[in-house]
Design an enzyme around this catalytic site. Structure first.
Site, PDB file in Angstrom:
ATOM      1  N   TYR A  29       6.203   7.389 -14.613  1.00  0.00           N
ATOM      2  CA  TYR A  29       4.911   6.917 -14.096  1.00  0.00           C
ATOM      3  C   TYR A  29       4.061   8.055 -13.540  1.00  0.00           C
ATOM      4  CZ  TYR A  29       6.183   1.985 -14.461  1.00  0.00           C
ATOM      5  OH  TYR A  29       6.527   0.740 -14.945  1.00  0.00           O
ATOM      6  N   THR A 139       8.423  13.532  -5.096  1.00  0.00           N
ATOM      7  CA  THR A 139       8.432  13.463  -3.628  1.00  0.00           C
ATOM      8  C   THR A 139       9.783  13.922  -3.103  1.00  0.00           C
ATOM      9  OG1 THR A 139       6.892  11.619  -3.721  1.00  0.00           O
ATOM     10  CG2 THR A 139       8.094  11.918  -1.659  1.00  0.00           C
ATOM     11  N   LYS A 224       2.930  14.253   2.739  1.00  0.00           N
ATOM     12  CA  LYS A 224       3.150  13.246   1.700  1.00  0.00           C
ATOM     13  C   LYS A 224       3.948  12.068   2.248  1.00  0.00           C
ATOM     14  CE  LYS A 224       3.950  10.961  -2.034  1.00  0.00           C
ATOM     15  NZ  LYS A 224       2.915  10.104  -2.661  1.00  0.00           N
ATOM     16  N   CYS A 278       8.177   4.044  -3.874  1.00  0.00           N
ATOM     17  CA  CYS A 278       7.775   5.012  -2.848  1.00  0.00           C
ATOM     18  C   CYS A 278       7.932   4.500  -1.417  1.00  0.00           C
ATOM     19  CB  CYS A 278       6.331   5.410  -3.081  1.00  0.00           C
ATOM     20  SG  CYS A 278       5.984   5.689  -4.798  1.00  0.00           S
TER      21      CYS A 278
END
Ligand code: SAJ
Length: 448
Positions: A29, A139, A224, A278
């Site tokens: 993605y 991440t 982040k 996430c």
């Protein structure tokens, strides 16, 4: 001899001429939009992935993801010869820059699992050459760039980051369903291992992203995680507010609308739980090493959001009982298995624990989702009509646009007597539903 200013100047020129061959590791993605947008900007891009079907699909100009605009972008750039996919990491050696976007999930103890990243680093390390650019977009927990990525690449190559090659952390900030637009429009944080890396990598991302913010890798790692954790905590507050409003018999949506008229207030919306790759994960990355003192707001918010599926189950069982339905024979029509609206993605979707529990309780459960293939073990209905046929309760879990204006009158005809609606996304008009004879249970709404 270290990376000279001349070399740097040349690198910036090749970047601005988009004549720099670029590799993107991981075609998911994040990796696919990354590869497609850099190719569309004029770069020669190779997308590296471990899945043969995915590689073949891309080389046929097809996009395996239902992401708006991505299929056109991939086919245009594959046919223009600017984008190709491969299983082989050898292509890294022919590239001047490599962007890593492999998954970094949690393991079952909710600790970071960096094995995919380490594997990618090892394969890249074997092909890394002097003057190359290495970007991590996956991440990662705080400290990963300086304590894991840099030493791993240096040990494999005998070269030094910032001296012999450029290294930076540029996390993605794109939300599935709006990936291409956000990739270009959302400000991009570039954190180099050192100032040279920051400068060069910022130049590279400026060729695709409208706004690039330069800083250092360690700061970006925390920024982040901070932005996703902020959202998770805000949603936890909305979820707790919803449960409070149910107890106080006021409507949480009214409360949030009114509270958000305050210039400094922006409460998010309650729901059946927080899903996706996430938000359920990044808060744990943030507290993984830092272990904030108790009370730990971040961990508590996670618990509140993870509790929501239980609350939805309790509400559904209470509704069945209050309407005199036998849970042994009742049929539940679950609308939506995707983790959020208008995407085909079911990763960590709250629908999973909810459907699992309904099935465990012996409830006949049918799932319908116009976008997402997943049904989490429930019988999969191919249409809305099939899902609600002879159903006793509609349980709305995802606020897809297809569910926004349901034809309640016709649905009522199709369902069993005394039909129930449990609306966890508050997309159904309560008055209209009640007038049509539905027992309406909205998350955070006044009791029926
Ligand atoms: N959700 C609520 N209430 C809300 C908003 C969301 O219950 O008010 C739920 C959604 O239904 C979903 C989950 O939270 O189950 C996550 O949804 P999301 O809209 O936060 O989206 P993601 O996870 O697809 O994308 C997030 C984004 N982060 C932020 O908005 C801070 C995206 O920008 C990130 O790039 C992405 O995480 C990521 O990959 O990190």
């Amino acid at each position: 001899m270290s990376l000279s200013k001349i070399k740097e100047k040349n690198m910036i020129e090749t970047i601005n001429e988009q004549s720099l061959p670029l590799a993107v590791v991981g075609s998911g993605y994040v990796g696919l939009p990354t590869a497609a947008l850099f190719a569309d900007a004029g770069f020669q891009v190779v997308a590296i992935d471990v899945k043969p079907d995915l590689v073949n699909a891309i080389n046929d100009g097809n996009c395996p993801l239902k992401e708006p605009g991505l299929n056109e972008l991939i086919s245009r750039n594959v046919y223009a010869g600017r984008l190709k996919a491969t299983l082989s990491y050898d292509t890294v050696a022919q590239s001047d820059a490599v962007i890593i976007s492999v998954q970094t999930p949690l393991n079952k103890n909710r600790k970071p699992n960096l094995s995919y990243l380490t594997k990618a680093l090892k394969s890249i390390g074997n092909n890394l050459k002097k003057g190359m650019i290495v970007v991590v977009s996956s991440t990662v927990p705080p400290g990963t760039m300086t304590e894991r990525v840099k030493p791993t690449l240096e040990a494999l190559t005998g070269m030094e980051a910032e001296v012999d090659f450029y290294l930076a952390y540029v996390p993605e900030r794109i939300a599935p369903g709006n990936a291409l637009k956000e990739f270009v429009e959302s400000p991009r944080l570039v954190g180099g291992i050192g100032p040279n890396s920051t400068e060069i990598v910022a130049e590279l991302f400026r060729t695709v992203c409208k706004t690039v913010i330069e800083t250092d890798a360690s700061t970006v790692e925390v920024a982040k995680l901070a932005e996703n954790t902020y959202r998770d905590i805000n949603i936890a507050y909305a979820n707790q507010l919803a449960i409070i409003c149910e107890k106080l018999n006021v409507d949480v949506m009214e409360v949030i609308k009114l509270a958000n008229t305050h210039p400094r207030v922006n409460i998010h919306f309650p729901g059946p739980g927080v899903g996706g790759p996430c938000l359920p994960k990044d808060p744990y990355f943030l507290i993984y090493k830092s272990k904030p003192p108790r009370p730990n707001l971040i961990a508590t918010a996670r618990k509140i959001n993870d509790y929501m599926p239980n609350h939805i189950i309790e509400t559904t069982l209470k509704a069945l009982e209050k309407t005199g339905k036998n849970i042994k024979t009742a049929k539940i029509a679950v609308l939506g298995t995707a983790y959020k609206k208008n995407v085909d993605d079911s990763r960590l979707s709250p629908a999973q624990p909810i459907i699992k529990t309904l099935l465990k309780l012996g409830l006949k459960t049918v799932a319908y989702d116009p976008k997402c293939e997943e049904s989490f073990g429930a019988e999969k209905a191919e249409s809305l009509d099939a899902a609600v046929k002879k159903a006793d309760c509609i349980l709305i879990l995802t606020d897809h646009k297809e569910f926004e204006h349901l034809r309640l009158y016709e649905i009522r005809q199709n369902m069993n007597p005394n039909p129930i609606i449990v609306d966890t996304r508050r997309i159904i008009n309560k008055e209209e539903a009640t007038k049509l004879g539905f027992k309406y249970y909205g998350l955070g709404s006044r009791s029926p």
